[in-house]
Design a protein around this motif. Sequence first.
Motif, mmCIF file in Angstrom:
data_model
loop_
_atom_site.group_PDB
_atom_site.id
_atom_site.type_symbol
_atom_site.label_atom_id
_atom_site.label_comp_id
_atom_site.label_asym_id
_atom_site.label_seq_id
_atom_site.Cartn_x
_atom_site.Cartn_y
_atom_site.Cartn_z
ATOM 1 N N GLU A 350 0.825 -1.307 0.027
ATOM 2 C CA GLU A 350 0.147 -0.204 -0.120
ATOM 3 C C GLU A 350 0.872 1.381 -0.245
ATOM 4 O O GLU A 350 0.479 2.158 -0.649
ATOM 5 C CB GLU A 350 -0.934 0.012 1.262
ATOM 6 C CG GLU A 350 -1.906 1.018 1.121
ATOM 7 C CD GLU A 350 -2.728 0.953 2.712
ATOM 8 O OE1 GLU A 350 -3.532 1.964 2.651
ATOM 9 O OE2 GLU A 350 -2.607 0.067 3.343
ATOM 10 N N ARG A 351 1.991 1.375 0.827
ATOM 11 C CA ARG A 351 2.862 2.646 0.654
ATOM 12 C C ARG A 351 3.591 2.615 -0.396
ATOM 13 O O ARG A 351 3.863 1.828 -1.079
ATOM 14 C CB ARG A 351 3.725 2.168 1.997
ATOM 15 C CG ARG A 351 3.303 2.263 3.505
ATOM 16 C CD ARG A 351 4.178 2.467 4.502
ATOM 17 N NE ARG A 351 3.677 2.576 5.565
ATOM 18 C CZ ARG A 351 4.148 3.396 6.557
ATOM 19 N NH1 ARG A 351 5.280 3.983 6.451
ATOM 20 N NH2 ARG A 351 3.343 3.637 7.733
ATOM 21 N N ARG A 352 4.030 3.769 -0.710
ATOM 22 C CA ARG A 352 4.640 4.417 -2.028
ATOM 23 C C ARG A 352 6.285 4.135 -1.695
ATOM 24 O O ARG A 352 6.690 4.082 -0.521
ATOM 25 C CB ARG A 352 4.355 5.814 -2.495
ATOM 26 C CG ARG A 352 3.039 6.189 -2.521
ATOM 27 C CD ARG A 352 2.898 7.460 -2.986
ATOM 28 N NE ARG A 352 3.126 8.300 -1.614
ATOM 29 C CZ ARG A 352 3.698 9.651 -1.858
ATOM 30 N NH1 ARG A 352 3.614 10.092 -3.155
ATOM 31 N NH2 ARG A 352 3.730 10.091 -0.680
ATOM 32 N N PHE A 353 6.974 4.301 -2.729
ATOM 33 C CA PHE A 353 8.508 4.241 -2.730
ATOM 34 C C PHE A 353 9.164 3.061 -1.658
ATOM 35 O O PHE A 353 10.242 3.296 -1.193
ATOM 36 C CB PHE A 353 8.985 5.334 -2.079
ATOM 37 C CG PHE A 353 8.166 6.689 -2.523
ATOM 38 C CD1 PHE A 353 7.780 6.858 -3.901
ATOM 39 C CD2 PHE A 353 7.807 7.625 -1.456
ATOM 40 C CE1 PHE A 353 7.054 8.105 -4.401
ATOM 41 C CE2 PHE A 353 6.872 8.848 -1.907
ATOM 42 C CZ PHE A 353 6.734 8.863 -3.306
ATOM 43 N N PRO A 360 19.527 -14.968 1.414
ATOM 44 C CA PRO A 360 19.010 -16.437 1.543
ATOM 45 C C PRO A 360 18.476 -16.696 2.712
ATOM 46 O O PRO A 360 17.591 -17.914 2.788
ATOM 47 C CB PRO A 360 20.464 -17.359 1.466
ATOM 48 C CG PRO A 360 21.477 -16.175 0.752
ATOM 49 C CD PRO A 360 20.919 -15.017 1.056
ATOM 50 N N THR A 361 18.556 -15.866 3.982
ATOM 51 C CA THR A 361 17.917 -16.439 4.966
ATOM 52 C C THR A 361 16.663 -15.796 5.497
ATOM 53 O O THR A 361 15.865 -15.953 6.206
ATOM 54 C CB THR A 361 18.686 -16.257 6.181
ATOM 55 O OG1 THR A 361 19.288 -15.095 6.103
ATOM 56 C CG2 THR A 361 19.903 -17.444 5.979
ATOM 57 N N LYS A 362 16.314 -14.226 4.890
ATOM 58 C CA LYS A 362 15.315 -13.621 5.090
ATOM 59 C C LYS A 362 15.251 -12.374 4.377
ATOM 60 O O LYS A 362 15.973 -12.055 3.227
ATOM 61 C CB LYS A 362 15.715 -12.728 6.682
ATOM 62 C CG LYS A 362 16.892 -12.053 6.809
ATOM 63 C CD LYS A 362 17.023 -11.439 8.165
ATOM 64 C CE LYS A 362 18.422 -10.820 8.303
ATOM 65 N NZ LYS A 362 18.569 -10.198 9.665
ATOM 66 N N SER A 363 14.174 -11.445 4.311
ATOM 67 C CA SER A 363 13.842 -10.391 3.783
ATOM 68 C C SER A 363 13.702 -9.130 4.301
ATOM 69 O O SER A 363 13.094 -9.548 5.409
ATOM 70 C CB SER A 363 13.014 -10.765 2.431
ATOM 71 O OG SER A 363 11.643 -10.972 3.207
ATOM 72 N N CYS A 364 13.887 -8.015 3.868
ATOM 73 C CA CYS A 364 13.690 -6.712 4.712
ATOM 74 C C CYS A 364 12.915 -5.707 3.725
ATOM 75 O O CYS A 364 13.517 -5.336 2.649
ATOM 76 C CB CYS A 364 14.978 -6.190 5.308
ATOM 77 S SG CYS A 364 14.601 -4.726 6.131
ATOM 78 N N MET A 365 11.442 -5.179 4.021
ATOM 79 C CA MET A 365 11.091 -4.221 3.358
ATOM 80 C C MET A 365 11.359 -2.707 3.990
ATOM 81 O O MET A 365 11.243 -2.646 5.198
ATOM 82 C CB MET A 365 9.524 -4.378 3.448
ATOM 83 C CG MET A 365 8.750 -3.715 2.638
ATOM 84 S SD MET A 365 8.531 -4.109 1.008
ATOM 85 C CE MET A 365 7.767 -5.670 1.050
ATOM 86 N N MET A 366 11.757 -1.832 2.913
ATOM 87 C CA MET A 366 12.015 -0.548 3.499
ATOM 88 C C MET A 366 11.196 0.433 2.724
ATOM 89 O O MET A 366 11.027 0.148 1.384
ATOM 90 C CB MET A 366 13.558 -0.218 3.314
ATOM 91 C CG MET A 366 14.338 -1.088 4.462
ATOM 92 S SD MET A 366 15.931 -1.203 4.226
ATOM 93 C CE MET A 366 16.134 -2.441 2.911
ATOM 94 N N GLN A 367 11.245 1.598 2.988
ATOM 95 C CA GLN A 367 10.283 2.644 2.352
ATOM 96 C C GLN A 367 11.155 3.903 2.293
ATOM 97 O O GLN A 367 11.748 4.334 3.405
ATOM 98 C CB GLN A 367 9.144 2.917 3.112
ATOM 99 C CG GLN A 367 8.087 4.216 2.151
ATOM 100 C CD GLN A 367 6.906 4.524 2.996
ATOM 101 O OE1 GLN A 367 6.829 4.153 4.264
ATOM 102 N NE2 GLN A 367 6.199 4.960 2.355
ATOM 103 N N ALA A 368 11.546 4.362 1.267
ATOM 104 C CA ALA A 368 12.251 5.666 1.090
ATOM 105 C C ALA A 368 11.130 7.134 1.212
ATOM 106 O O ALA A 368 10.102 6.612 0.988
ATOM 107 C CB ALA A 368 12.970 5.884 -0.137
ATOM 108 N N ASP A 369 11.727 8.187 1.061
ATOM 109 C CA ASP A 369 11.033 9.293 1.292
ATOM 110 C C ASP A 369 10.405 9.868 0.070
ATOM 111 O O ASP A 369 9.556 10.589 -0.122
ATOM 112 C CB ASP A 369 11.652 10.515 2.101
ATOM 113 C CG ASP A 369 11.768 10.136 3.410
ATOM 114 O OD1 ASP A 369 11.112 9.465 3.989
ATOM 115 O OD2 ASP A 369 12.574 10.863 4.018
#
Length: 821
Positions: A350-353, A360-369
């Motif tokens: 739902e969020r932008r940017f 291989p072991t995990k994932s990380c979701m990030m959002q810029a401005d």
Amino acid sequence: MKITVDFEECLKDSPRFRATIEEVEGDVCELESKLDKLVKLCIGMIDAGKAYNAANKQFVNGIRELAQQSTKDEVIESSLTKFAESLQEMINYHTILFDQAQRSIKIQLQTFVKDDLRKFKEAKKQFDKVSEEKEAALIKNAQAPRNKQHEVEEATNILTATRKCFRHIVLDYVLQINVLQSKRRSEILKSMLSFMYSHLTFFHQGYDLFSELQPLMKQLGGQLDQLVVDAAKEKRDMEQKHSTIQQKAALQDVTELESLPDCRNFSAWRSTSDFSNDDTKLEYNVDADNGIAMEGYLFKRASNAFKTWNRRWFSIQNNQLVYQKKFKDNPTVVVEDLRLCTVKHCEDVERRFCFEVVSPTKSCMMQADSEKLRQAWIKAVQNSIATAFRDKGDEGEKLDRKSSTSTGSLDSAGEPKERPLKGESALQKVLAIPGNTCCCDCGQPDPRWASINLGITLCIQCSGIHRSLGVHFSKVRSLTLDSWEPELLKLMCELGNGVINQIYEARREELATRKPQPGDPRHEVEAYIKAKYVDRRFVRRPSDEELRNKVVSLSKQEKRLSSSSEHLPPRPPPPTPKLRPGQSVKSADSGIQNSADGSREMLAKTPSNNSLTDADAAESPPMPMPATLPPPSPCKEMVFYEPKEYSSGLQLYWAACARSLPDMSEALAHGAEVNWVNTEDDKRTPLIMAVQGGSLVACEFLLQNAGNVNQQDAQGRGPLHHATMLGHTGQVCLFLKRGANQNAADIDEKTPLTIAVDAANADIVTLLRLAKMNEEMREAEGPYSQSGDETYQDIFQDFTHMASNDPDKLNRYQQYDPQRP
């Protein structure tokens, strides 16, 4: 020699003698108490000394680490290294001193207390007893009535005998006292003198050591003045640089204020600029002095159930993606090694940017401005991955080797018996196979990783890509950091890069596909690996005639493997499982006799002669049998019947029986189901045929490729049943470790334990009962119990090594008779 107690006086048993004895006994009792206290204090001193040595050793290691960190400063590095060596020598001298204290004080005085004082106590007990008897005899003699002659004579005789016994024991007691009083001086002085000499040696060694170090210390003292001057100069340079940066920042602020639009057009200007000022500050700089290639604020989605978003300060530094909440907080590592990850846009949230970094072991979701900031971060991560592969590849391999040395020593040092190979031992054996000295997929030299179900070696970049494929395609393990069981190491040595590339790259040149080279972009290497192993684009599919010739060749090859040892003396045959009418089956132990696969699959062996082309398979000579193999069993010959349909599953079926791992790998590459069921042969699976063929490595290969260890045939027998019936102790051990159900019963209501007991196979009975007991212990401890009893694990490990490396020790086979009640 001074006599503490007079021999003449003891015969009189006078009050003076009794007083002397009482004084001596009190003195000896006090001596024992003091010696016990001294020994306990010595033990405490030794324990404290060992603790001091341990703490001192950690301190010295800290000095060494500081010296390694200061490699660019030759003066600090060489000086700290020399100091650490000298302090380590002092630790060694301390260890020698404490060992000498233990020998001179603890052992010698404990021996004196336990031996000499114990003899004194025993003599005292006899003396006290005979004294009481003498006193009783005197009283009885005095009380004897004058008119009863027989009582008088009896009392007189008892008194006479008691006095003789008393004289004998009291003389021995006095002798023991005098000897003890004399020996106590020599023992105590001898012990303390030895202890003092050990101190003298310790201080002499320390003096000599630091006398050699004194010239260096004087030299460093003379250099300190110059070091102080250099530090002051560096401080002035830093202050000047600080002032310059401040002036530059102030000038930039003035420029920005002058370029600001009026309030009416501010919103439009802000929208069109799209945070361009922030983008400039976040420019990727791989050559930054502080080692931080990129930094700035990002929103991070938490991994909890609420999926909350938190604003954190992120940075790319030292080939890692980290973040902090506050400046004083230790950075939290999101990705430990950017070489093992990918980055992509996220448009399905739902969020932008938003963008995502996947490892291989995990994932990380990030959002810029903003969108520009998102593009800048994605580009920075991609550039960091490329830079890490270009500049830090060699450094990563060195770290692997350094880590393997330290961790390997913990596993092997001081262990008297063989344990799973780790570090350089496994690395050397696997790299000895032709073709394994370079990465199987890109050709990078000196690989440090492996895919255990494929049997190939990989570089660190390709290993990360293999991990992302999933364990159903490739199981990655470190050649230097992980432990390697013998059967897994043999599996690696049976295959290798050359064999696997003949299978999975058979049509690469025909399709004019370029193979990646070291240094190629990661996305190109990843695309090639997926095409090679997931899509199997370069595998050559056999024709129906080629497949038929391959299956027939493998069935004939199994006969040659059995007939190549006919000159050896026979042994009791294993049982023949129930067959369909008109079919005879050879239950081939193939000369392993309780040993899993004996010495046939040697660690140093290159891939077998089984080629991957039908013509070569038909012409291949019989496989040689090592002279160390136990005698084979004169079983019935396995008859090959023309099947209704030839398939890659049938090839895997016969290749497992023939113990040909290259042909098994080829069958899987052609799409064979690892748990394929031969409906024309009692619904047997390739894993059951590997048991019949007698190869532990073939079983391990199938299990690593998702073989079902509990799949049963038409008789209700799984691989564990067949291994027990044939007396293959190593295979039984392997199946139990892989979770085989030992409680499963066949159509005759026979469990593996019942079969082993009927055959009187003590080794297999022991393994089955231990596994059952361990399972019951885990169930009793609840769902949070550990992996199992240590004794159980040690015994299974010993059986594994014995079956793989010394199979003759398991030659205690008893034939199983299925008709036996």
